[in-house]
Design a protein around this motif. Structure first.
Motif, PDB file in Angstrom:
ATOM      1  N   PRO A   1       0.844  -1.207   0.000  1.00 34.57           N
ATOM      2  CA  PRO A   1       0.000   0.000   0.000  1.00 34.57           C
ATOM      3  C   PRO A   1       0.873   1.248   0.000  1.00 34.57           C
ATOM      4  CG  PRO A   1       0.050  -0.985   2.178  1.00 34.57           C
ATOM      5  CD  PRO A   1       0.782  -1.932   1.275  1.00 34.57           C
ATOM      6  N   ASN A   2       0.303   2.363  -0.488  1.00 35.58           N
ATOM      7  CA  ASN A   2       1.037   3.625  -0.449  1.00 35.58           C
ATOM      8  C   ASN A   2       0.678   4.437   0.788  1.00 35.58           C
ATOM      9  OD1 ASN A   2      -1.536   4.447  -1.125  1.00 35.58           O
ATOM     10  ND2 ASN A   2      -0.867   5.993  -2.620  1.00 35.58           N
TER      11      ASN A   2
ATOM     12  N   ARG B   1      -2.148  -7.631   7.842  1.00 35.18           N
ATOM     13  CA  ARG B   1      -1.006  -7.475   6.954  1.00 35.18           C
ATOM     14  C   ARG B   1      -0.273  -6.183   7.294  1.00 35.18           C
ATOM     15  NH1 ARG B   1       1.275  -5.048   2.730  1.00 35.18           N
ATOM     16  NH2 ARG B   1       1.935  -6.206   0.866  1.00 35.18           N
ATOM     17  N   ASP B   2       1.091  -6.218   7.195  1.00 33.61           N
ATOM     18  CA  ASP B   2       1.849  -4.991   7.447  1.00 33.61           C
ATOM     19  C   ASP B   2       1.825  -4.124   6.189  1.00 33.61           C
ATOM     20  OD1 ASP B   2       3.734  -5.992   5.643  1.00 33.61           O
ATOM     21  OD2 ASP B   2       4.905  -6.934   7.241  1.00 33.61           O
ATOM     22  N   TYR B   3       2.629  -3.042   6.209  1.00 27.97           N
ATOM     23  CA  TYR B   3       2.550  -2.060   5.126  1.00 27.97           C
ATOM     24  C   TYR B   3       3.741  -2.150   4.162  1.00 27.97           C
ATOM     25  CZ  TYR B   3      -0.740  -0.272   8.571  1.00 27.97           C
ATOM     26  OH  TYR B   3      -1.753  -0.159   9.477  1.00 27.97           O
ATOM     27  N   GLY B   4       4.570  -3.171   4.300  1.00 30.57           N
ATOM     28  CA  GLY B   4       5.722  -3.327   3.434  1.00 30.57           C
ATOM     29  C   GLY B   4       5.387  -4.098   2.167  1.00 30.57           C
TER      30      GLY B   4
ATOM     31  N   ASP C   1       0.199 -15.419  -0.616  1.00 28.93           N
ATOM     32  CA  ASP C   1       1.112 -14.359  -0.183  1.00 28.93           C
ATOM     33  C   ASP C   1       2.385 -15.068   0.272  1.00 28.93           C
ATOM     34  OD1 ASP C   1       2.612 -12.445   1.131  1.00 28.93           O
ATOM     35  OD2 ASP C   1       0.898 -11.487   2.094  1.00 28.93           O
ATOM     36  N   LEU C   2       3.423 -15.067  -0.563  1.00 30.10           N
ATOM     37  CA  LEU C   2       4.657 -15.795  -0.259  1.00 30.10           C
ATOM     38  C   LEU C   2       5.410 -15.172   0.892  1.00 30.10           C
ATOM     39  CD1 LEU C   2       5.920 -16.439  -3.909  1.00 30.10           C
ATOM     40  CD2 LEU C   2       4.552 -17.938  -2.450  1.00 30.10           C
ATOM     41  N   THR C   3       5.192 -13.890   1.139  1.00 34.87           N
ATOM     42  CA  THR C   3       5.930 -13.205   2.207  1.00 34.87           C
ATOM     43  C   THR C   3       5.442 -13.643   3.577  1.00 34.87           C
ATOM     44  OG1 THR C   3       6.280 -11.296   0.772  1.00 34.87           O
ATOM     45  CG2 THR C   3       6.574 -10.957   3.141  1.00 34.87           C
TER      46      THR C   3
ATOM     47  N   ALA D   1      -1.844   1.739  -4.561  1.00 40.95           N
ATOM     48  CA  ALA D   1      -0.965   0.565  -4.459  1.00 40.95           C
ATOM     49  C   ALA D   1       0.313   0.833  -5.236  1.00 40.95           C
ATOM     50  CB  ALA D   1      -1.646  -0.684  -4.990  1.00 40.95           C
ATOM     51  N   VAL D   2       1.439   0.369  -4.662  1.00 40.17           N
ATOM     52  CA  VAL D   2       2.750   0.507  -5.287  1.00 40.17           C
ATOM     53  C   VAL D   2       3.195  -0.876  -5.759  1.00 40.17           C
ATOM     54  CG1 VAL D   2       5.132   1.266  -4.982  1.00 40.17           C
ATOM     55  CG2 VAL D   2       3.302   2.390  -3.697  1.00 40.17           C
TER      56      VAL D   2
END
Length: 784
Positions: A331-332, A422-425, A444-446, A479-480
């Motif tokens: 997210p931005n 979910r975090d923001y990274g 979500d692989l992270t 979204a970035v």
């Protein structure tokens, strides 16, 4: 006082191997086998060696086996410090025959009979010359005596030519897969060892990728990430098969070319005009804004809104088999809020729906786009799979522009077990479309979460368009995207990879040479250049003969090199090293000399054999004199005066195997014996350069004229004090106890006084004191 013991009888011949020698002394070897080469080390000040006439390594002696065959031996050294004799074993019992009257010529034995063809003598080499000795693939020692023509620059000694496999800047990746798949995108994972060793900066590295070991056929690759903890490289190749990664400072930094690797790719490291070559921005005129951030690896940001289709690929795809989409986004913004950003997939098809009803609502056309979005917040829709449903009443639609969006969240599915916070990274996502099985997965692989679609089918027959979508309800919540790509499907769980460094053949030479320099001695060099090891704390002239030993131990883990000056001496000098090299064949061994001073080398003798070899110091028995002609009676003389003084004056004898001083303080316990022995040997090495004396101490008890409370000591027991340390369990008589000539027995000579008839020794105890012939001093109890 002395005791002479006669054995044999007059007229009966005894074994005397060489009548030219007047004396002999025997020794026995243990733990050896026939054919083995051993090094015997003796003390030159001990009997019989102190009585043998010698000049350097030549001596008035000969060694015979128990069958009176001349032993295979060669004397390397004889001086005031030590005697070194090489012996090729034939049996275990030997006798040294010698004279001290100077009637026999001096000799040293023969190298040939010990080492066979593994020797050479009197070799002269000029600077720059070498002489081949032998090849080997097993551990070996080379012993030589060398001298230079002058005390100046020398570089003389042994050279090794090693056919080495040296590590190259190439990794071999062996990829195993249960099926043959051609032209597919394969992930290669590097662990921290290789990722940190290969030159890199950010997500770029100095590498090239090839399909062949000759490094002639390049493969396209793209680096997903690279840091000191690990790296992930995508390579376009076929499986199963091998991939070769070349690396080094001479290669340019690169991340590779994802366009050459994947079915579709964009890392957004580009200008807006370049972006528009791949994408249609705001394809449905929803007021979307897009921005490019060219710093670093490049990212692209889309604005938020309501049911937004921000971008669509410009050129239609034609993917008809199972495929995977991977993308990285965040997210931005950094607060809890509606987000629902991700991707959409569409095959470009629409369908016809017919139902009964009013004429104005009987028929319509529809199309479905499968969406994969993630959310921020505890009550959102994490990892959702849903459909965007479009409809039209137009009787003959020709494009999506004839349709209108009916519902963005049709058939929504979000697993309730998926983590919502979910975090923001940046996170990396994976969409798997198994068209052949009507299955789809969103991961979500992270954070290690997976949504398996409950509706158990995909809306796609093939893939034509990919979208970047968002339904955040607010334009500011965008979204970035870092990158996105499409690859053929591989079941990565079935993929097995092994990585190894490629070794290339390259001959390496090592030199173990001495020199006349204050910068060091005993140099171990590589290719006459790099100094691997040297000895720096001493010096010696090199224009006189010096003894050396080179030990060469090749193994699967490398090459051990050991270089010694004055080997097996009181104080040898040494340098050593272990070379990390993989050996691909036999090691060639040469004599060599190299210098710019015109300094030649003379090798008076050189021999070699298996390493390691045994170094033995056997106990030599009491000398025997050749009996007179025709009256072959063996006589041995024992000087028991020091022993009598010990018994009378209560002195101590140093005896191997007896308790040490500290063990006596500990009540006779032998629990720490190994520790005390090691301490004593270390002290003697520091003082004498070697171990000369045992640390055990014994004294002797005369059980006569004892007070009444000690009468229990009058037993047929060895009269050694340590026998009585544990006197509470003192037994009765020892069946092995015997009387001692000159102490408790006279041998039938009535004029000989007896110290104490109750003085006994066992053969085992006597051998510790008098040596291997001690039994000649013992007689049965009561025999006189």
């Amino acid at each position: 006082m002395g005791v002479m013991v006669f054995s044999g009888r007059v007229g009966a011949g005894t074994s005397w191997c060489n009548d030219n020698y007047q004396m002999k002394a025997g020794f026995t070897l243990s733990g050896v086998s026939d054919g083995q080469i051993v090094l015997l080390k003796f003390n030159p000040s001990s009997v019989p060696f102190s009585q043998i006439r010698h000049n350097g390594a030549y001596a008035d002696m000969a060694i015979y086996t128990s069958s009176c065959t001349l032993a295979n031996y060669w004397i390397e050294k004889w001086d005031s410090n030590e005697i070194l004799i090489w012996l090729k074993v034939t049996g275990t019992s030997y006798s040294i025959y010698y004279s001290s009257d100077g009637t026999q010529p001096l000799s040293r034995g023969q190298l040939y009979y010990v080492f066979g063809d593994n020797y050479t003598e009197n070799v002269d080499l000029s600077p720059g010359q070498s002489m081949f000795l032998f090849n080997t693939d097993s551990p070996v020692f080379v012993r030589y005596n060398a001298s230079a023509s002058a005390n100046s620059d020398f570089g003389g000694g042994v050279e090794l030519n090693v056919p080495a496999l040296v590590p190259s800047n190439v990794l071999k990746v062996s990829i195993d897969y249960p099926y043959t798949v051609s032209d597919v995108q394969v992930p290669i994972y590097l662990n921290s060892t290789w990722a940190s060793r290969i030159p890199h900066s950010g997500n770029e590295a100095q590498i090239e990728v090839y399909s062949d070991s000759g490094l002639t056929q390049r493969l396209p690759f793209w680096i997903e990430y690279w840091n000191d903890n690990g790296a992930l490289i995508w390579v376009r190749t076929s499986v199963p098969g091998d991939v070769y990664i070349k690396f080094g400072d001479d290669l340019p930094l690169t991340r590779g070319d994802g366009d050459e690797v994947f079915l579709f790719f964009d890392d957004f490291n580009e200008s807006l005009s370049q972006l528009e070559e791949k994408w249609i921005i705001d394809p449905y005129n929803q007021g979307v804004s897009v921005s490019i951030n060219p710093s670093g690896n490049g990212t692209m940001t889309i604005s938020g809104g309501d049911s937004i289709f921000a971008m669509r690929n410009k050129n239609p795809l034609d993917i008809t088999s199972d495929f995977v989409v991977e993308f990285r986004m965040k997210p931005n913004f950094t607060y809890v809020g509606d987000w629902d950003a991700g991707i959409g997939l569409w095959d470009g098809e629409w369908g016809y729906y017919d139902e009964s009803g009013p004429w104005w609502d009987r028929t319509y056309y529809y199309l479905l786009q499968q969406l994969f979005t993630d959310d921020i917040g505890y009550y959102g829709n994490p990892l959702s799979i849903h459909w965007a449903e479009w409809e039209t009443r137009k009787s003959n639609p020709t494009s999506i522009q004839d349709f209108s969006l009916y519902y963005f969240w049709a058939e929504e599915d979000s697993d309730s077990d998926i983590t919502t916070n979910r975090d923001y990274g940046f996170h990396t996502y994976e969409v798997i479309e198994l068209l052949s099985q009507d299955e789809t997965y969103f991961k979500d692989l992270t954070r290690g979460e997976t949504n398996t679609y409950d509706s158990d089918y995909t809306t796609l027959d093939f893939l034509k368009y990919i979208y970047l979508v968002i339904d955040s309800e607010e334009k500011s919540r965008g979204a970035v995207f870092d990158w996105i790509f499409i690859r053929k499907y591989l079941n990565l769980a079935d993929l097995d990879e092994s990585i190894s460094r490629v070794y290339t053949p390259e001959p390496i030479s090592f030199q173990l040479v001495d020199n006349w320099t204050t910068a060091g001695r005993l140099f171990i060099l590589q290719d006459w250049g790099t100094t691997l090891a040297s000895y720096s704390t001493g010096t010696w002239p090199i224009n006189v003969p010096n003894r050396y030993e080179v030990d060469v131990v090749p193994s699967s883990t490398g090459l051990f090199l050991n270089y010694t000056h004055n080997p097996n001496s009181v104080i040898p000098e040494n340098s050593r090293t272990v070379v990390d090299v993989s050996i691909a064949g036999d090691v060639g061994v040469y004599l060599t000399v190299r210098n710019s001073a015109g300094n030649s080398a003379h090798f008076s003798w050189v021999f070699w054999g298996p390493y390691p070899y045994a170094v033995l110091s056997p106990l030599v028995g009491v000398p025997e004199q050749k009996p007179p002609e025709g009256n072959y009676v063996t006589a041995r003389v024992f000087d028991i005066q020091p022993f009598r003084q010990c018994v009378i004056d209560e002195r101590y004898f140093g005896v191997a195997g007896a308790p040490s001083f500290f063990e006596r303080l500990e009540g006779g316990s032998s629990a720490h014996r190994a520790h005390y022995i090691s301490l004593a040997e270390a002290m003697q090495r520091a003082v004498y350069g070697g171990v000369r004396y045992p640390i055990g101490l014994v004294s002797f008890i005369l059980p006569k004229n004892l007070p009444a409370n000690l009468n229990f000591l009058v037993r047929e027991q060895p009269a050694v004090d340590y026998i009585y340390l544990d006197y509470a369990d003192y037994p009765g008589d020892d069946p092995d106890a015997m009387q001692v000539l000159g102490i408790s027995a006279t041998g039938g000579i009535t004029s000989t006084p007896v110290l104490d008839q109750n003085f006994y020794l066992t053969p085992a105890t006597a051998s510790l004191i008098f040596g291997p012939y001690a039994n000649d001093l013992l007689v049965p109890i009561g025999s006189g």
